[in-house]
Structure formats: structure tokens, C-alpha cells
Write an enzyme that holds these catalytic residues in place. Structure first.
Site, PDB file in Angstrom:
ATOM      1  N   HIS A   1       1.465  -0.933   0.294  1.00 39.66           N
ATOM      2  CA  HIS A   1      -0.193   0.053   0.419  1.00 39.66           C
ATOM      3  C   HIS A   1       1.275   1.208  -0.339  1.00 39.66           C
ATOM      4  CE1 HIS A   1      -4.564  -1.429   0.677  1.00 39.66           C
ATOM      5  NE2 HIS A   1      -3.338  -2.613   1.250  1.00 39.66           N
TER       6      HIS A   1
ATOM      7  N   GLU B   1      -5.206  -2.296  11.589  1.00 40.02           N
ATOM      8  CA  GLU B   1      -4.128  -1.339  12.236  1.00 40.02           C
ATOM      9  C   GLU B   1      -4.468  -0.575  13.248  1.00 40.02           C
ATOM     10  OE1 GLU B   1      -2.507   0.446   8.547  1.00 40.02           O
ATOM     11  OE2 GLU B   1      -4.458   0.040   7.708  1.00 40.02           O
TER      12      GLU B   1
END
Ligand code: HPA
Length: 273
Positions: free
Chosen positions: A62, A87
Site C-alpha cells: 500500500h 492496523e
């Protein structure tokens, strides 16, 4: 702590000042789907770390930047990298970009992800147009004081994924000979993959694919009144349905193989939205 409305406004102002045009469509790229960002013409690239209130992306594969410019004659903002609940972000942070996009006047969203296939026709490399989702495992991103300027307290979720957009993607797929399937996406919090029992359970509830993103963003985008096209790239058979263990490297390797079809599909659907 800073008020969420101030955070949204500051980020929107920063982006508006940086791009100097009014974008029409936002596109969120999932794991390994980054190459669509290369299709943006005359790109203005803004790092998440430079946008007030945005976090850095912590996931491998990402990029962590907004790529703003033109695709198929439409003004777009591409999110190369997104924020996941796993996350450690709270749901306000996970969905912040959506509200920022709404503030910028964006009313159309394309959201993509990598997912595990549950329905038997979904194999690694399959593309699934999302027709609906299951959010049972997803803490609601609309919990807490309602942000009245974006949408109502109790928002209807009958058609999260816009039927006319699904039809547009179907037509594009047909035109370009890209096989596409359709189905229901189920959110899991992650970061661990599901157990076989969890997959059997949600299959009974109607899930066709499992993943760790998209649903929070889609709920907030619907709350803001956006029209949404959701596309899953199936990178593996879900837990218990394949003889091998699941791994992130398998997910990114399959995503890489299928990326050409994904890019062709999204790029050519954009002009129809
Ligand atoms: N489960 C959850 N998320 C995923 C999967 C999966 O099998 N594959 C890719 N992302």
C-alpha cells in the site's frame, strides 16, 4: 482531541489547495491493485503523511498516497493504500478519507479489495462485483454523535452498491472479455485470517467472499449519499476451502497476476459512471 469536523475540513482544504480542480470520482485501491494509480494522467501526488489528520499506511503493498488527475476523461482521486481497522485505527480514522472526499464534492466511489472466495465459482484470480455486504463483524463507523451535515442518524442501507454501477461494470467486462462474478462481501476485522468454522458460518448467512476492508468505507460513503461500485479481486479460496495455508504473499502474488484485468475493468467502467 481535535473535533472530527475540523479534521475533515482541514484535510479537505489541504487537498483542494494542492490539486486545484474539482474531482468527480474517488477510487480506493486494495492490496496489490496499485497499478491503477499509474493510469492517472497529469497526476498530482499527495503523500498521506502530508495531509493533516491522515495516518501513514502500514501495510506492505500500500503506497500511502493520493494520486489525483484524469482517467478516461474524468477527474479522479485515487487512494493508493487505505486505512484498515486491523492496523489499530479507530473507525473515524479508517473512514476519514471518505468524508474528506464528500467534503470535496465527490459523489461517486469505486472501492476495490482483495478477498478470499467462499462461493465455489470464486477462484484465485476471479473478479467479483459486490452486490451487497455483511457487516455483523464490523463496528459501525456511524456510531457516536451523528455528523448531520453528511447524512441522517438512521441511514437506509438497502442499496449500498449502486445497481446502475454494477450494470456499467458488467457491460464493460463483457466488452473487454473479462469474466466477472457477483456476490456478497463479508467484513472480518483481521489481521488474522478467518478460521474454517468462521467461513462455514458466514457462508450459511449468505457470504460469497471474505475480507478486511471496504465495508466501513462503503457504510460511510452511503451515509454521505455517494453512489458506490465495489469490486473484489479473489486472491485465494477462503480458510478451509483450500488445501494450503493462507499468506499475504500469496494474496499479493495473485493480485499481481490479475491486475491487468482489474485495471482494464475499472478504467473502462469509469467513463460510464
Ligand atoms: N480473508 C480475509 N481477507 C482476505 C483474504 C481472506 O481469505 N484474502 C485476501 N484478503
Amino acid at each position: 482531541m481535535e473535533n472530527i469536523i475540523d479534521v475533515i475540513n482541514n484535510a479537505a482544504e489541504y487537498i483542494a489547495d494542492s490539486i486545484k480542480f474539482t474531482p468527480e470520482i474517488a477510487i480506493i485501491l486494495g492490496s496489490g491493485l496499485g497499478p491503477l494509480a499509474d493510469e492517472v494522467q497529469s497526476p498530482v501526488v499527495i503523500k498521506y503523511s502530508d495531509i493533516p489528520g491522515f495516518h501513514a499506511s502500514t501495510v506492505k503493498g500500500h503506497a500511502g498516497e493520493l494520486v489525483c488527475g484524469m482517467i478516461s476523461d474524468k477527474k479522479v482521486i485515487v487512494m493508493s493504500g487505505r486505512f484498515h481497522y486491523y492496523e489499530g485505527h479507530d473507525m473515524d480514522a479508517v473512514t476519514l478519507p471518505i468524508r474528506v472526499f464528500a467534503k470535496l464534492g465527490i459523489k461517486k466511489l469505486i472501492v476495490t479489495n482483495a478477498a478470499g472466495g467462499i462461493k465455489s465459482s470464486l477462484n484465485p484470480g476471479s473478479i467479483m462485483l459486490i452486490t451487497d455486504h455483511l457487516s455483523y463483524m464490523c463496528p459501525s463507523p456511524l456510531r457516536g454523535p451523528n455528523l448531520d451535515e453528511f447524512g441522517p442518524r438512521f441511514k437506509d442501507m438497502t442499496e449500498v452498491y449502486t445497481k446502475e454501477y454494477i450494470e456499467a461494470a458488467r457491460m464493460t467486462a463483457k466488452e473487454h472479455n473479462i469474466p466477472v462474478d457477483e456476490g456478497v462481501y463479508c467484513f472480518f476485522r483481521g489481521p488474522q485470517y478467518e478460521t474454517p468454522a468462521e467461513i462455514r458460518g458466514i457462508a450459511i448467512l449468505g457470504a460469497d467472499a471474505a475480507g478486511m476492508s471496504t465495508v466501513p468505507e462503503a457504510i460511510v460513503a452511503r451515509h454521505c449519499g455517494m453512489k458506490i461500485l465495489g469490486i473484489s479481486l479473489i486472491t485465494n479460496k477462503a480458510a478451509g476451502l483450500s488445501p494450503t495455508e493462507l499468506s499475504h504473499s500469496e494474496v499479493t502474488a495473485i493480485a499481481k497476476k490479475a491486475e491487468l484485468n482489474m485495471v482494464t475493468l475499472v478504467k473502462n467502467t469509469i467513463s460510464r459512471l
